[in-house]
Design an enzyme around this catalytic site. Structure first.
Site, PDB file in Angstrom:
ATOM      1  N   ASP A  30       0.959  -0.996  -0.125  1.00  0.00           N
ATOM      2  CA  ASP A  30      -0.002   0.052   0.200  1.00  0.00           C
ATOM      3  C   ASP A  30       1.075   1.288  -0.113  1.00  0.00           C
ATOM      4  O   ASP A  30       1.552   1.666   1.101  1.00  0.00           O
ATOM      5  CB  ASP A  30      -0.855  -0.079   1.192  1.00  0.00           C
ATOM      6  CG  ASP A  30      -1.761   1.334   1.229  1.00  0.00           C
ATOM      7  OD1 ASP A  30      -1.792   1.801   0.508  1.00  0.00           O
ATOM      8  OD2 ASP A  30      -2.325   1.330   2.498  1.00  0.00           O
ATOM      9  N   ASN A  32      -0.063   4.506  -0.824  1.00  0.00           N
ATOM     10  CA  ASN A  32      -0.723   5.599  -0.493  1.00  0.00           C
ATOM     11  C   ASN A  32      -1.399   5.482   0.897  1.00  0.00           C
ATOM     12  O   ASN A  32      -2.421   6.535   1.335  1.00  0.00           O
ATOM     13  CB  ASN A  32      -1.855   6.134  -1.696  1.00  0.00           C
ATOM     14  CG  ASN A  32      -2.905   5.212  -1.666  1.00  0.00           C
ATOM     15  OD1 ASN A  32      -2.913   4.302  -1.307  1.00  0.00           O
ATOM     16  ND2 ASN A  32      -3.777   5.555  -2.720  1.00  0.00           N
ATOM     17  N   ASP A  34      -3.984   3.884   2.211  1.00  0.00           N
ATOM     18  CA  ASP A  34      -5.431   3.788   2.288  1.00  0.00           C
ATOM     19  C   ASP A  34      -5.957   2.269   2.734  1.00  0.00           C
ATOM     20  O   ASP A  34      -7.056   2.054   3.014  1.00  0.00           O
ATOM     21  CB  ASP A  34      -6.348   4.104   0.985  1.00  0.00           C
ATOM     22  CG  ASP A  34      -5.964   3.311  -0.020  1.00  0.00           C
ATOM     23  OD1 ASP A  34      -4.916   2.186   0.146  1.00  0.00           O
ATOM     24  OD2 ASP A  34      -6.358   3.406  -1.105  1.00  0.00           O
ATOM     25  N   ASP A  38      -1.746  -0.907  -3.994  1.00  0.00           N
ATOM     26  CA  ASP A  38      -2.188  -0.401  -5.295  1.00  0.00           C
ATOM     27  C   ASP A  38      -0.600  -0.374  -6.478  1.00  0.00           C
ATOM     28  O   ASP A  38       0.175  -1.318  -6.009  1.00  0.00           O
ATOM     29  CB  ASP A  38      -2.082   1.217  -4.940  1.00  0.00           C
ATOM     30  CG  ASP A  38      -1.161   1.555  -4.145  1.00  0.00           C
ATOM     31  OD1 ASP A  38       0.152   1.517  -4.046  1.00  0.00           O
ATOM     32  OD2 ASP A  38      -1.516   2.145  -2.841  1.00  0.00           O
ATOM     33  N   ASP A 209      -8.620 -15.104 -17.757  1.00  0.00           N
ATOM     34  CA  ASP A 209      -9.347 -15.728 -16.524  1.00  0.00           C
ATOM     35  C   ASP A 209     -10.455 -16.422 -17.022  1.00  0.00           C
ATOM     36  O   ASP A 209     -11.218 -16.205 -18.108  1.00  0.00           O
ATOM     37  CB  ASP A 209     -10.058 -14.630 -15.789  1.00  0.00           C
ATOM     38  CG  ASP A 209     -10.590 -15.201 -14.619  1.00  0.00           C
ATOM     39  OD1 ASP A 209      -9.916 -15.870 -13.569  1.00  0.00           O
ATOM     40  OD2 ASP A 209     -11.771 -15.149 -14.544  1.00  0.00           O
ATOM     41  N   GLU A 278      -6.386 -19.838 -18.088  1.00  0.00           N
ATOM     42  CA  GLU A 278      -6.708 -20.680 -16.944  1.00  0.00           C
ATOM     43  C   GLU A 278      -8.066 -21.688 -17.279  1.00  0.00           C
ATOM     44  O   GLU A 278      -9.025 -21.191 -17.911  1.00  0.00           O
ATOM     45  CB  GLU A 278      -7.316 -19.651 -16.037  1.00  0.00           C
ATOM     46  CG  GLU A 278      -7.978 -20.569 -14.582  1.00  0.00           C
ATOM     47  CD  GLU A 278      -8.737 -19.605 -13.577  1.00  0.00           C
ATOM     48  OE1 GLU A 278      -8.812 -19.639 -12.605  1.00  0.00           O
ATOM     49  OE2 GLU A 278      -9.529 -18.609 -14.258  1.00  0.00           O
TER      50      GLU A 278
END
Length: 546
Positions: A30, A32, A34, A38, A209, A278
């Site tokens: 993380d 930033n 929050d 990210d 996916d 996948e």
């Protein structure tokens, strides 16, 4: 010392034998503060990822999304969700990864979108709008019930009623993830345009996916029932009714092959770009072979066959041999963990077991194919125990307490053992950091020369200097129960071979080996000895011979 066999020269594509590191953006770092990882957090950890010796990263979805399924429900294929950053951040990630000689593969979720995607909002509004046929719509039966008996992977009916159209729509996953109608050529064309957007932006590959879910049976035939003794799923709860059917009609339709060939023709316009599909079907190994056949569909495919609950040498051998028998020129990709299943240290090790963990690293990276490692696997992280009140995964919330969902493998990466939230974030993270993980944090393992992290780095460096492990053929030999013995060889040069042996039991074993072999050093596995062509392998260890 190694000598490159004649059939495996430098012109081999980068992805054959590659090590791909899966990044789950919410949980890597993380940047930033929050509470959610990210793209800038990924950039900040690229030096660490590069130190692992991997060839590529696969970044799980970062696209704009209402996050009902944490990014696998896309509302805009061409934008980054503000939770993760911006398109500029993504461009910076690609550029900085390339500076470190790391390829970037992104998740593409093609079979379905979010119900908040503009396409679906238009499609659901009426039966006669321009996108009315972009999703799978069907009338109710005369008694008002769903069009057929198809079941969602997340449990319950695979159809949801839409009163504005007076029809049902299909969702193989959450009801907020409506399935696109790939029988419509306009949908295919649009999806290929979405893929092209990212290829033009510089990504090196696509992890596709649920790629066998693009097409459904146009006749909407019922799936047949599956006998109780065969209700063994991959990655879903045993009490999930999805396991009660043979899924012959809601996925893996023959029309998908032509679409994959169209996709491949697009990919081939971008030299070096690669696809990794996948696969989850009734016969995943057969589908993998079919989807990679003739070098005109997918480059690579992987399934859930090695993501099973129990460690079993026979199952590993049978899986590899069955695939090899049908694969032809296709290329597999193997993994022992990902963001959808219990971490391998808990599934197969019963908890943190560094001896077994090192051996499993070596084993999966010694099979013929490429390999995906899930973030934290290099540390030997176990499945985190998440309290019900902390659960985020709708799958786990629905099936609690018999099945706790996927949050236990998605918790934040531990970087600094003594920092708040193990250095992942300065604020409360989206999932709690496991105390057990903090004890295995990167800084702890950096300081321990015998750690799993140091072994991982050393083994991957050694593997890069073993062409037979990167691209050779594979042939198994007889071994005691619970053990694996196989040869990696160059079929064009009978004089080149490398042997690998693994003891997956809790007892020392003796394995007779060919008289011409001698032990190899440098790979980091310890404890094995060779006496008069009998290999002594302590519990949960392995060895290499030439």
């Amino acid at each position: 010392m190694s000598t490159a066999p004649s059939s495996m020269q430098a012109n081999s594509p980068w992805w054959r034998g590659a090590v791909i590191y899966q990044v789950y953006p919410r949980s890597l770092m993380d940047a930033n503060d929050d509470g959610v990882g990210d793209i800038r957090g990924i950039i900040g950890k690229l030096d660490y990822i590069a130190s692992l010796g991997v060839d590529a990263i696969w970044v799980s979805p970062f696209f704009k999304s209402p996050m009902k399924d944490f990014g696998y429900d896309i509302s805009d294929y061409r934008d980054v969700d503000p939770l993760f950053g911006s398109l500029d951040d993504l461009d910076a990630l690609i550029a900085q990864a390339h500076e470190r000689n790391i390829k970037v593969m992104i998740d593409q979720v093609l079979s379905h979108t979010s119900d908040q995607h503009a396409w679906f909002e238009e499609s659901r509004a009426s039966r006669d709008n321009p996108k009315s046929d972009w999703y799978v719509w069907a009338d109710a039966k005369p008694d008002g019930t769903a069009p057929n008996n198809w079941i969602s992977i997340f449990g319950g009916c695979g159809w949801e009623w839409e009163p504005r159209r007076g029809q049902y729509y299909l969702h193989n996953f959450l009801k907020s993830q409506p399935d696109l109608n790939f029988h419509n050529p306009d949908v295919q064309n649009q999806i290929l345009a979405e893929v092209e957007f990212w290829l033009e932006r510089g990504v090196d590959g696509l992890r596709l996916d649920a790629i066998n879910f693009c097409f459904h049976d146009a006749q909407l035939r019922d799936n047949p029932a599956k006998p109780p003794e065969q209700r063994q799923g991959r990655g879903f709860s045993e009490d999930n009714p999805y396991a009660f059917q043979y899924h012959y009609y809601n996925n893996t339709q023959p029309e998908n092959l032509a679409f994959l060939e169209r996709l491949r023709r697009l990919i081939d316009r971008f030299p070096g770009a690669v696809t990794l599909g996948e696969i989850s079907s009734e016969d995943s190994l057969a589908t993998m072979a079919e989807y990679t056949a003739n070098n005109e569909r997918l480059h690579m495919a992987y399934s859930f066959e090695l993501l099973v609950p129990e460690l079993c040498a026979k199952h590993i051998r049978d899986t590899v041999e069955n695939l090899e028998a049908s694969l032809g020129e296709g290329w597999p990709c193997w993994s022992l963990s990902n963001h959808d299943v219990v971490r391998v240290m808990s599934r197969w090790g019963g908890g943190y077991n560094p001896v077994l963990g090192k051996t499993l690293h070596a084993l999966v990276a010694s099979l013929r194919g490429s390999v995906c490692y899930y973030q934290g696997e290099e540390l030997g992280l176990t499945e985190a125990d998440i309290a019900f009140e902390d659960l985020q995964d709708p799958y786990g919330i629905t099936f609690w307490p018999n099945f706790k969902g996927r949050d236990g493998c998605r918790t934040p990466m531990p970087w600094q053992s003594n920092e708040k939230n193990a250095g992942f974030s300065k604020v409360k993270p989206w999932l709690p950091v496991s105390e057990a993980h903090a004890a295995l944090a990167v800084d702890v393992q950096e300081a321990d020369a015998n750690s799993m992290l140091h072994f991982y780095r050393g083994f991957m460096a050694w593997r890069k200097d073993q062409p037979l492990l990167l691209g050779g053929e594979i042939r198994f030999a007889s071994a005691p129960d619970g053990c694996l013995l196989f040869e990696r060889f160059d079929k064009a040069d009978g004089g080149q071979s490398l042997w690998a042996a693994f003891n997956l039991t809790d007892k020392t074993v003796q394995i007779p080996i060919p008289a011409t072999l001698s032990m190899l050093d440098g790979h980091g596995l310890q404890g094995a000895s060779l006496e008069e062509q009998v290999l002594n392998l302590p519990a949960y260890t392995g060895a290499f011979m030439r």
